[in-house]
Design a protein around this motif. Structure first.
Motif, PDB file in Angstrom:
ATOM      1  N   TYR A 144      37.497  39.558  27.616  1.00 41.53           N
ATOM      2  CA  TYR A 144      38.358  39.544  28.799  1.00 41.53           C
ATOM      3  C   TYR A 144      37.511  39.539  30.075  1.00 41.53           C
ATOM      4  O   TYR A 144      37.785  38.788  31.016  1.00 41.53           O
ATOM      5  N   LEU A 147      36.018  36.164  30.829  1.00 42.09           N
ATOM      6  CA  LEU A 147      36.953  35.250  31.487  1.00 42.09           C
ATOM      7  C   LEU A 147      37.164  35.633  32.954  1.00 42.09           C
ATOM      8  O   LEU A 147      37.328  34.761  33.819  1.00 42.09           O
ATOM      9  N   THR A 148      37.164  36.939  33.234  1.00 39.01           N
ATOM     10  CA  THR A 148      37.271  37.386  34.627  1.00 39.01           C
ATOM     11  C   THR A 148      36.080  36.888  35.442  1.00 39.01           C
ATOM     12  O   THR A 148      36.228  36.417  36.575  1.00 39.01           O
ATOM     13  N   HIS A 149      34.914  37.002  34.851  1.00 39.54           N
ATOM     14  CA  HIS A 149      33.706  36.505  35.522  1.00 39.54           C
ATOM     15  C   HIS A 149      33.776  34.989  35.726  1.00 39.54           C
ATOM     16  O   HIS A 149      33.439  34.475  36.799  1.00 39.54           O
ATOM     17  N   LYS A 150      34.263  34.302  34.708  1.00 41.27           N
ATOM     18  CA  LYS A 150      34.303  32.836  34.743  1.00 41.27           C
ATOM     19  C   LYS A 150      35.338  32.317  35.732  1.00 41.27           C
ATOM     20  O   LYS A 150      35.070  31.379  36.498  1.00 41.27           O
ATOM     21  N   HIS A 151      36.526  32.917  35.734  1.00 37.80           N
ATOM     22  CA  HIS A 151      37.634  32.371  36.523  1.00 37.80           C
ATOM     23  C   HIS A 151      37.833  33.064  37.871  1.00 37.80           C
ATOM     24  O   HIS A 151      38.429  32.472  38.777  1.00 37.80           O
ATOM     25  N   ALA A 152      37.377  34.307  37.988  1.00 40.26           N
ATOM     26  CA  ALA A 152      37.579  35.031  39.248  1.00 40.26           C
ATOM     27  C   ALA A 152      36.270  35.339  39.958  1.00 40.26           C
ATOM     28  O   ALA A 152      36.288  35.900  41.063  1.00 40.26           O
ATOM     29  N   ARG A 170      44.158  38.828  35.593  1.00 41.61           N
ATOM     30  CA  ARG A 170      43.346  38.018  36.510  1.00 41.61           C
ATOM     31  C   ARG A 170      44.180  37.417  37.633  1.00 41.61           C
ATOM     32  O   ARG A 170      43.740  37.343  38.783  1.00 41.61           O
ATOM     33  N   LEU A 174      43.529  38.159  41.600  1.00 40.32           N
ATOM     34  CA  LEU A 174      43.277  37.118  42.594  1.00 40.32           C
ATOM     35  C   LEU A 174      44.291  37.175  43.735  1.00 40.32           C
ATOM     36  O   LEU A 174      43.968  36.811  44.871  1.00 40.32           O
TER      37      LEU A 174
END
Length: 222
Positions: A144, A147-152, A170, A174
């Motif tokens: 999780y 994905l936070t690092h990747k998308h946010a 997420r 945002l």
């Protein structure tokens, strides 16, 4: 003739017996044998001394997804207090009758059903992956946060903001939903403080849990 009868009876009784065996195994594997919460959850060294395999799971999750071991364990501390079958308390109908639960959060990482199902799909839907197993709970936290690092764009060494995104989702993170929730921002700060404290503790004892070969023993391994 006797052989046909035996085969017939085996085919008739075999599946129920097999189902019973699998049910007993699953109960023992995922419920009755779930480890107790650590006696001293305030010290990460003591936690890993009591449950050494948890260090292995956290290290594997860190290697796979990037979230530091101490941050993973701080998440679990505040999500479930290290209780394998933790769930939100049930609502009370008319203040008396136990009713439904406010969310589907479950297990060590308090993963919600939608996020957990997404995690299962990302991991090929393995049937034995359960929220009450620390191995998969920590892997879920790492996944999780990845994905936070990747998308946010949240750094994996920023426990406070990782937890805000974990708590709010997420999308909510945002949108800044946490900014209107003082209790959530205060909790995220506590998570960060514990993550940093756990990390400092781990530096003093990490070597104890790095004896991978049968001929190695602490303190003569690294």
């Amino acid at each position: 003739m006797v052989g046909k009868i035996l085969r017939s009876r085996l085919s008739w009784y075999g599946f129920p017996v097999l189902g019973l065996v699998i049910g007993i195994w699953a109960t023992l594997r995922f419920s009755l044998l779930a480890p107790d919460p650590p006696a001293n959850p305030e010290n990460l060294c003591d936690i890993f001394r009591e449950h050494p395999v948890w260090y292995d799971y956290a290290r594997e999750s860190q290697e796979r997804w990037g979230t530091p071991i101490a941050t993973q364990m701080a998440f679990v501390y505040y999500e479930s207090s290290f209780r394998s079958h933790a769930q939100p308390p049930r609502r009370r109908l008319w203040g008396l009758i136990p009713w439904n639960r406010p969310t589907t959060a479950y297990g060590y990482a308090q993963a919600l059903d939608p996020a957990w199902n997404e995690y299962l799909q990302a991991n090929e839907g393995k049937w034995y992956v359960v929220r009450t197993d620390m191995e998969y709970a920590l892997d879920f936290v790492g996944w999780y946060n990845h994905l936070t690092h990747k998308h946010a764009g949240v750094a994996l060494y920023n426990p406070r903001h990782l937890y805000l995104a974990y708590h709010e989702g997420r999308g909510g993170y945002l949108r800044g939903t946490y900014k209107r929730k003082p209790s959530v921002t205060a909790l995220a700060q506590r998570v960060q403080n514990r993550a940093f404290r756990y990390d400092n503790q781990l530096q003093s004892c990490r070597q104890e849990f790095q004896c991978w070969r049968w001929y190695q023993f602490w303190p003569f391994c690294g």
